[in-house]
Design a protein around this motif. Structure first.
Motif, PDB file in Angstrom:
ATOM      1  N   ILE A 154       0.835  -1.207   0.000  1.00 15.34           N
ATOM      2  CA  ILE A 154       0.000   0.000   0.000  1.00 15.34           C
ATOM      3  C   ILE A 154       0.866   1.252   0.000  1.00 15.34           C
ATOM      4  O   ILE A 154       0.496   2.283  -0.591  1.00 15.34           O
ATOM      5  CB  ILE A 154      -0.976  -0.022   1.203  1.00 15.34           C
ATOM      6  CG1 ILE A 154      -2.017   1.091   1.069  1.00 15.34           C
ATOM      7  CG2 ILE A 154      -0.242   0.106   2.514  1.00 15.34           C
ATOM      8  CD1 ILE A 154      -2.915   0.972  -0.124  1.00 15.34           C
ATOM      9  N   GLU A 155       2.025   1.197   0.640  1.00 19.53           N
ATOM     10  CA  GLU A 155       2.951   2.338   0.584  1.00 19.53           C
ATOM     11  C   GLU A 155       3.464   2.546  -0.836  1.00 19.53           C
ATOM     12  O   GLU A 155       3.571   3.692  -1.301  1.00 19.53           O
ATOM     13  CB  GLU A 155       4.114   2.106   1.535  1.00 19.53           C
ATOM     14  CG  GLU A 155       3.733   2.153   3.012  1.00 19.53           C
ATOM     15  CD  GLU A 155       4.902   1.860   3.917  1.00 19.53           C
ATOM     16  OE1 GLU A 155       6.008   1.617   3.373  1.00 19.53           O
ATOM     17  OE2 GLU A 155       4.728   1.877   5.153  1.00 19.53           O
ATOM     18  N   GLN A 156       3.773   1.466  -1.549  1.00 25.11           N
ATOM     19  CA  GLN A 156       4.225   1.587  -2.933  1.00 25.11           C
ATOM     20  C   GLN A 156       3.125   2.129  -3.840  1.00 25.11           C
ATOM     21  O   GLN A 156       3.381   2.955  -4.728  1.00 25.11           O
ATOM     22  CB  GLN A 156       4.709   0.227  -3.430  1.00 25.11           C
ATOM     23  CG  GLN A 156       5.950  -0.286  -2.724  1.00 25.11           C
ATOM     24  CD  GLN A 156       6.367  -1.655  -3.212  1.00 25.11           C
ATOM     25  OE1 GLN A 156       5.676  -2.288  -4.026  1.00 25.11           O
ATOM     26  NE2 GLN A 156       7.506  -2.133  -2.720  1.00 25.11           N
ATOM     27  N   ILE A 157       1.892   1.699  -3.603  1.00 28.13           N
ATOM     28  CA  ILE A 157       0.783   2.187  -4.423  1.00 28.13           C
ATOM     29  C   ILE A 157       0.559   3.673  -4.186  1.00 28.13           C
ATOM     30  O   ILE A 157       0.376   4.445  -5.131  1.00 28.13           O
ATOM     31  CB  ILE A 157      -0.491   1.369  -4.116  1.00 28.13           C
ATOM     32  CG1 ILE A 157      -0.331  -0.072  -4.604  1.00 28.13           C
ATOM     33  CG2 ILE A 157      -1.715   2.010  -4.772  1.00 28.13           C
ATOM     34  CD1 ILE A 157      -1.473  -0.972  -4.209  1.00 28.13           C
ATOM     35  N   ALA A 177      -9.292   9.039  -4.533  1.00 20.00           N
ATOM     36  CA  ALA A 177      -7.926   8.513  -4.565  1.00 20.00           C
ATOM     37  C   ALA A 177      -7.775   7.327  -3.621  1.00 20.00           C
ATOM     38  O   ALA A 177      -7.099   6.340  -3.947  1.00 20.00           O
ATOM     39  CB  ALA A 177      -6.937   9.617  -4.198  1.00 20.00           C
ATOM     40  N   ALA A 178      -8.411   7.397  -2.447  1.00 15.28           N
ATOM     41  CA  ALA A 178      -8.338   6.276  -1.505  1.00 15.28           C
ATOM     42  C   ALA A 178      -9.014   5.035  -2.062  1.00 15.28           C
ATOM     43  O   ALA A 178      -8.500   3.915  -1.934  1.00 15.28           O
ATOM     44  CB  ALA A 178      -8.976   6.680  -0.174  1.00 15.28           C
ATOM     45  N   VAL A 179     -10.179   5.218  -2.705  1.00 15.65           N
ATOM     46  CA  VAL A 179     -10.874   4.072  -3.324  1.00 15.65           C
ATOM     47  C   VAL A 179     -10.036   3.474  -4.444  1.00 15.65           C
ATOM     48  O   VAL A 179      -9.960   2.244  -4.608  1.00 15.65           O
ATOM     49  CB  VAL A 179     -12.258   4.518  -3.836  1.00 15.65           C
ATOM     50  CG1 VAL A 179     -12.899   3.413  -4.676  1.00 15.65           C
ATOM     51  CG2 VAL A 179     -13.161   4.888  -2.672  1.00 15.65           C
ATOM     52  N   SER A 183      -8.618  -0.313  -4.476  1.00 17.59           N
ATOM     53  CA  SER A 183      -8.926  -1.195  -5.611  1.00 17.59           C
ATOM     54  C   SER A 183      -7.654  -1.826  -6.185  1.00 17.59           C
ATOM     55  O   SER A 183      -7.620  -3.026  -6.491  1.00 17.59           O
ATOM     56  CB  SER A 183      -9.652  -0.399  -6.695  1.00 17.59           C
ATOM     57  OG  SER A 183      -9.887  -1.207  -7.837  1.00 17.59           O
ATOM     58  N   ALA A 184      -6.599  -1.013  -6.304  1.00 14.11           N
ATOM     59  CA  ALA A 184      -5.324  -1.561  -6.791  1.00 14.11           C
ATOM     60  C   ALA A 184      -4.755  -2.569  -5.804  1.00 14.11           C
ATOM     61  O   ALA A 184      -4.196  -3.605  -6.208  1.00 14.11           O
ATOM     62  CB  ALA A 184      -4.335  -0.426  -7.029  1.00 14.11           C
ATOM     63  N   TRP A 188      -4.044  -6.548  -6.587  1.00 16.89           N
ATOM     64  CA  TRP A 188      -2.735  -7.165  -6.346  1.00 16.89           C
ATOM     65  C   TRP A 188      -2.851  -8.348  -5.401  1.00 16.89           C
ATOM     66  O   TRP A 188      -2.197  -9.382  -5.596  1.00 16.89           O
ATOM     67  CB  TRP A 188      -1.789  -6.123  -5.766  1.00 16.89           C
ATOM     68  CG  TRP A 188      -0.500  -6.720  -5.286  1.00 16.89           C
ATOM     69  CD1 TRP A 188       0.615  -6.995  -6.029  1.00 16.89           C
ATOM     70  CD2 TRP A 188      -0.215  -7.140  -3.939  1.00 16.89           C
ATOM     71  NE1 TRP A 188       1.572  -7.562  -5.241  1.00 16.89           N
ATOM     72  CE2 TRP A 188       1.107  -7.672  -3.954  1.00 16.89           C
ATOM     73  CE3 TRP A 188      -0.915  -7.127  -2.749  1.00 16.89           C
ATOM     74  CZ2 TRP A 188       1.697  -8.171  -2.806  1.00 16.89           C
ATOM     75  CZ3 TRP A 188      -0.319  -7.627  -1.612  1.00 16.89           C
ATOM     76  CH2 TRP A 188       0.974  -8.142  -1.648  1.00 16.89           C
ATOM     77  N   SER A 189      -3.680  -8.243  -4.373  1.00 16.08           N
ATOM     78  CA  SER A 189      -3.828  -9.321  -3.394  1.00 16.08           C
ATOM     79  C   SER A 189      -4.413 -10.575  -4.035  1.00 16.08           C
ATOM     80  O   SER A 189      -3.937 -11.692  -3.799  1.00 16.08           O
ATOM     81  CB  SER A 189      -4.722  -8.860  -2.234  1.00 16.08           C
ATOM     82  OG  SER A 189      -4.186  -7.726  -1.599  1.00 16.08           O
TER      83      SER A 189
END
Length: 303
Positions: A154-157, A177-179, A183-184, A188-189
């Motif tokens: 999440i830090e990288q995103i 932006a948070a949504v 979503s990204a 990834w998960s």
């Protein structure tokens, strides 16, 4: 990589210690027990992971402790000793002390969990429970590993989105932006879970009984540590069965110290909680004498 003493101890001793430390912290709702547990947990995490690891755990632990300590006397009106009136509500001494003790108790569990993540690695957990419950132990290990991985992702995103787009200042663009980041992260998960499942299937997991390789051995030093833990835990458990380590807050608070037996229990718990910190500090002193320059290659030698 820095060598810690917990890496040279048998996993059963480490697990037994955390069961005793966290178990007695939860079972004994007493100011002395929870205070000793919190201080010892902070000391061990500071010695084990450094000040950065301690601060990461304390940020949430102290916030939770303050919230519980402040809100409990507001909503809990039990007690007979009036401190002041908040509107039409009584704020009593008993409810205030109960909230402070509960907050320290929760903070202690959080700090102990932070040191557990460092001392009890996934290979140690699989070594203990891999044969008895392979599926459950694997699921717990994957979950334990997934938490720091998802934090890093999440830090990288967030960093990537900040490089591509300007940081929004209004509320609605911030929510969008948070949504988008969540979503990204979910994409990834799910992709990572599918890749891990295919990889494990290709390696033959679950087809037949697996053999494992480990470097853990139970030696005489582990026997001494195990005997110390069992002795101190037995003293605390026996004292708890006879009613020590528990304080009544409502309607009136009982005495904090309940005779010699209570002092023996508090001393035994303090010794048990300080045991890993003592071993870590003693190993640091021993390595500093043998390897004054701190050679990382020689620092992994078992002494």
């Amino acid at each position: 990589m820095r060598r810690i003493y917990a890496q040279t101890v048998h996993p059963a001793c480490i697990l037994l210690f955390y069961i005793g430390a966290i178990g007695f912290t939860l079972a004994c709702h007493h100011p002395v027990i929870v205070s000793v547990s919190f201080v010892c947990a902070c000391l061990y995490l500071a010695v084990l992971g450094g000040g950065c690891a301690l601060w990461k755990s304390l940020r949430f632990a102290l916030l939770l402790m303050i919230v519980v300590s402040l809100f409990n006397p507001i909503f809990n009106r039990r007690g007979t000793t009036l401190l002041f009136m908040l509107g039409n509500n009584w704020v009593t001494l008993e409810s205030t002390v109960f909230g402070v003790v509960s907050g320290i108790q929760l903070a202690s569990i959080i700090v102990w969990s932070g040191s557990y993540m460092i001392a009890m690695t996934s290979d140690r957990f699989l070594y203990l429970f891999g044969k008895a419950a392979p599926s459950a132990s694997l699921l717990i290990t994957m979950t334990q590993r997934f938490i720091p991985t998802i934090q890093l992702q999440i830090e990288q995103i967030c960093t990537s989105q900040q490089m591509l787009n300007q940081t929004p200042k209004r509320v609605l663009p911030k929510m969008n932006a948070a949504v988008r980041n969540i979503s990204a992260l979910l994409s990834w998960s799910m992709e990572n879970a599918v890749e891990m499942a295919d990889s494990m299937k290709a390696r033959g997991y679950g087809i037949r009984r697996r053999t494992t390789f480990h470097l853990f051995r139970f030696d005489s030093r582990d026997s001494v540590i195990l005997c110390l833990l069992l002795l101190l835990s037995g003293i605390c458990a026996l004292a708890r069965l006879f009613g020590h380590g528990r304080m009544e807050f409502f309607p009136d608070m009982t005495l904090i110290i309940t005779g010699v037996s209570g002092i023996v229990m508090y001393s035994a718990f303090a010794l048990m909680a300080l045991l890993p910190t003592f071993f870590e500090i003693s190993q640091k002193i021993k390595y500093a004498r043998i390897f004054p320059k701190g050679d990382p290659k020689l620092g992994s030698v078992r002494i």
